[in-house]
Design a protein around this motif. Sequence first.
Motif, mmCIF file in Angstrom:
data_model
loop_
_atom_site.group_PDB
_atom_site.id
_atom_site.type_symbol
_atom_site.label_atom_id
_atom_site.label_comp_id
_atom_site.label_asym_id
_atom_site.label_seq_id
_atom_site.Cartn_x
_atom_site.Cartn_y
_atom_site.Cartn_z
ATOM 1 N N GLU A 111 -2.681 -0.586 -39.283
ATOM 2 C CA GLU A 111 -1.985 0.654 -38.580
ATOM 3 C C GLU A 111 -2.820 2.087 -39.067
ATOM 4 N N TYR A 112 -3.029 3.066 -38.514
ATOM 5 C CA TYR A 112 -3.705 4.005 -38.483
ATOM 6 C C TYR A 112 -2.802 4.966 -38.165
ATOM 7 N N PRO A 113 -3.009 6.431 -38.242
ATOM 8 C CA PRO A 113 -2.545 7.736 -37.761
ATOM 9 C C PRO A 113 -2.231 7.638 -36.535
ATOM 10 N N ASP A 114 -1.343 8.693 -35.950
ATOM 11 C CA ASP A 114 -1.304 8.785 -34.253
ATOM 12 C C ASP A 114 -2.237 10.332 -34.066
ATOM 13 N N GLY A 118 -7.195 9.454 -35.965
ATOM 14 C CA GLY A 118 -6.790 8.062 -36.386
ATOM 15 C C GLY A 118 -7.347 7.197 -35.074
ATOM 16 N N LYS A 119 -7.609 7.768 -33.661
ATOM 17 C CA LYS A 119 -8.357 7.003 -33.051
ATOM 18 C C LYS A 119 -9.188 5.832 -33.080
ATOM 19 N N THR A 120 -10.449 6.695 -33.945
ATOM 20 C CA THR A 120 -11.865 6.191 -34.500
ATOM 21 C C THR A 120 -11.458 5.530 -35.036
ATOM 22 N N LEU A 121 -10.241 4.689 -35.860
ATOM 23 C CA LEU A 121 -9.902 3.912 -36.879
ATOM 24 C C LEU A 121 -9.355 2.747 -36.130
ATOM 25 N N ALA A 122 -8.997 2.686 -34.876
ATOM 26 C CA ALA A 122 -8.117 2.042 -34.327
ATOM 27 C C ALA A 122 -9.041 0.663 -33.514
ATOM 28 N N LYS A 123 -10.047 0.701 -33.378
ATOM 29 C CA LYS A 123 -10.859 -0.227 -32.696
ATOM 30 C C LYS A 123 -10.645 -1.472 -34.313
ATOM 31 N N GLU A 158 -5.617 5.391 -43.411
ATOM 32 C CA GLU A 158 -5.901 7.056 -43.587
ATOM 33 C C GLU A 158 -7.040 7.230 -43.107
ATOM 34 N N SER A 159 -7.649 6.371 -44.088
ATOM 35 C CA SER A 159 -9.329 6.498 -43.490
ATOM 36 C C SER A 159 -9.907 4.751 -43.563
ATOM 37 N N PHE A 160 -11.373 5.220 -43.253
ATOM 38 C CA PHE A 160 -11.858 3.942 -43.666
ATOM 39 C C PHE A 160 -11.770 3.534 -45.220
#
Length: 365
Positions: A111-114, A118-123, A158-160
């Motif tokens: 998961e990732y932040p909403d 965070g959207k940059t981590l979704a994929k 939280e980040s990459f």
Amino acid sequence: MSNHSVLAYCRPGYESDTANELTTRYGEAGCFGYPVSKKNQGFVHYHLYDATQLEACITQFAVNDSIFPRQLIAVFSTMADIEKEDRVGQILDALSSVEKPFSVFGAIDVEYPDTEDGKTLAKFCRKFTVPLRQALRKANWLTAKENKGKPKLHIFFESFECCHIGYTLPSHASHDHLGICRLKFPSDAPSRSTLKLEDALVNMLDEKQQAKVLRSGGRAVDLGACPGGWTYQLVKRGMYVEAIDNGLVADSLMSTGLVEHHAADGFTYRPQFGRVDLLVCDMIEQPDRVAKLMGDWLIKHWATHAIFNLKLPMKQRYETVVEAMTLLNDRLNALEDAFAVKVRHLYHDRDEVTVTIVRTSTDEV
Ligand SMILES: C[S@@+](CC[C@H](N)C(=O)[O-])C[C@H]1O[C@@H](n2cnc3c(N)ncnc32)[C@H](O)[C@@H]1O
């Protein structure tokens, strides 16, 4: 790095309200710690002074019995300097150096932040789930097949470069990815507000309560009804609705023959036939005024059950909700009837929380 905290996901902007709620409730339970969060990051860490209290903390209350958290994860490891190459291997290494909280987990969520960031981590998170799952199965951290009855492992990026590893228990967790239940907007509904009530009906009431509260052929009052998104949900379930508002109710609802529109003040309106099964209220008003009005309807049996919003345009949102609900609960607790009360900041809510009150001690029809 060992790091014992409860990680709470929340709506961005609600970090301090979430932090206040966790600090108050865990503190009352003797699980002392301190919250850490940044504004608009969409999550809060509640760090425990005593790491052995992690399980006690996470079992204190279910997400569904809290107000602002969307998910509550017991974090037992944090990785702060993840390198680009072989992230799977680095996570396995980190896990091999911690004490396994359970013999095996039944599923994994990456998961990732909403948030926009965070959207940059979704994929990446979506793609990463498959190899990580396979590796964890090989390493005996995960059951060979998904098992929803067992604890779930969460890897929160939280980040990459930084991720938190923790678990949820099926009895206490949200079962939705990121703790978010997305609903499809019904194209024939008169306003997007309709999703707030639908979210409350499906996520705050269990099936028995839904059957009790939403009887086809039953009656409801909708205070502050226009243009009719909430009335739409009730009509869809076959209820007759007295829709109270000085504005206009959508023609599509009026033409069902199930809606009576009264251009009246919601604070002085009384039900046409003395009582209704369900009172709903979405009026933009001070929380204490709305809570008082809802109490009057329930105490005087004008309504058997109630679902309403408390609007929170102010800063001290947790304190405001607690104050309004304490006064209301005190009044309800003085009655012979029993009530199941829930307060949630739902995904489809904005600056407001939703309250459901189901009268449990009566077969009143
Ligand atoms: C957020 S909107 C309701 C939206 C509605 N739930 C829907 O789904 O379409 C709030 C409504 O409350 C109404 N309202 C505010 N104060 C009121 C009062 N004292 N009596 C009746 N309606 C009121 C406003 O006219 C407005 O239409």
